[in-house]
Design an enzyme around this catalytic site. Structure first.
Site, PDB file in Angstrom:
ATOM      1  N   GLU A  19       0.837  -1.202   0.042  1.00  0.00           N
ATOM      2  CA  GLU A  19      -0.021  -0.023   0.016  1.00  0.00           C
ATOM      3  C   GLU A  19       0.829   1.371  -0.009  1.00  0.00           C
ATOM      4  O   GLU A  19       1.646   1.591   0.936  1.00  0.00           O
ATOM      5  CB  GLU A  19      -0.853   0.004   1.088  1.00  0.00           C
ATOM      6  N   GLU A  54     -12.005   2.957   5.610  1.00  0.00           N
ATOM      7  CA  GLU A  54     -11.135   3.318   6.616  1.00  0.00           C
ATOM      8  C   GLU A  54     -11.130   4.813   6.566  1.00  0.00           C
ATOM      9  O   GLU A  54     -10.031   5.498   6.170  1.00  0.00           O
ATOM     10  CB  GLU A  54      -9.765   2.726   6.089  1.00  0.00           C
TER      11      GLU A  54
END
Length: 262
Positions: free
Chosen positions: A143, A240
């Site tokens: 990520e 998120e």
């Protein structure tokens, strides 16, 4: 339509962690993700998932001393043994929790280490993790994270992640595309998703500025979510973000965007 997973690290934080599974199910979510399962027993987490009819779609590899500010150790020379042990632990949890993929946080560039040495370490660690996870039937993600929120983070842009995928050379490695991080570092959200969808294994969302719920900032989520659907993304999208008030009060964006949780 895109399917949304509740990120239990960020949502329902007014509740103790183990109560967040039930809260997510009652809010209409069919799946969850969170940073780390390791403070809890595997069977305890599995029971919470099963009791509430939830799938777990993601958790991270162990990421060093989080409380001391570490955000991953994959690019840290001389900590390969610790990283490999973490891969084994992540596989144990993912197997019991039936989580199909695990995310690797590259970490911050360590003091006194040049970028090339850190990259060499990262590539070798990713090759190892991708190979071991593939044996277990699991996918590996990596990520990019914005450098405003985490100064010094080694991997910050999609193009960097793509070159890492090329160098690692494993079909078992994909990008975790966090819309919030990408907006802060590069923009071009729709075009990037369209161009590189085949190399993106998971998507997460939050608005900018402030990492709030969709609709609180500058990102046109009404358009973007429909674009993600139109280009054929079939995975989960992890929610998120930081709710402005309570999690439930902040879920209006789902219906306003014409979307559902499952």
């Amino acid at each position: 339509m895109p399917r949304f997973a509740a990120n239990l690290t960020m949502l329902f934080t007014e509740l103790p962690f183990m109560q967040r599974f039930e809260a997510a199910a009652q809010a209409g979510f069919e799946a969850v993700e969170y940073l780390f399962p390791y403070p809890f027993e595997k069977q305890e987490l599995a029971a919470a998932l099963n009791a509430n009819g939830l799938a777990q779609v993601l958790h991270n590899l162990p990421a060093g001393d989080w409380d001391a500010g570490e955000r991953g150790i994959a690019c840290h020379p001389n900590r390969e043994a610790e990283f490999r042990a973490g891969v084994g632990r992540a596989i144990e949890y993912a197997t019991v929790l039936r989580s199909p993929q695990v995310n690797c946080l590259a970490g911050k560039l360590p003091d006194g280490v040049n970028r090339q040495d850190a990259r060499t370490t990262l590539v070798e660690n990713l090759r190892y993790a991708a190979r071991e996870l593939e044996k277990a039937g699991l996918k590996l993600l990596i990520e990019p994270v914005n450098s405003f929120d985490i100064p010094g983070f080694f991997l910050t842009r999609t193009d960097q992640a793509l070159t890492l995928l090329d160098e690692v050379g494993s079909d078992n490695l994909r990008i975790q595309y966090d819309i919030y991080h990408a907006q802060r570092m590069e923009g071009e959200l729709g075009n990037t998703l369209s161009t590189h969808l085949s190399r993106i294994g998971h998507i997460q969302l939050a608005d900018n500025p402030g990492r709030g719920e969709p609709g609180t900032g500058e990102i046109n989520y009404h358009w973007l979510l429909r674009h993600i659907d139109a280009i054929g993304y079939t995975g989960w999208i992890g929610c998120e973000y930081k709710p402005r008030a309570t999690t439930i009060e902040g879920l209006g964006w789902r219906s306003s965007a014409g979307m559902t949780t499952g």
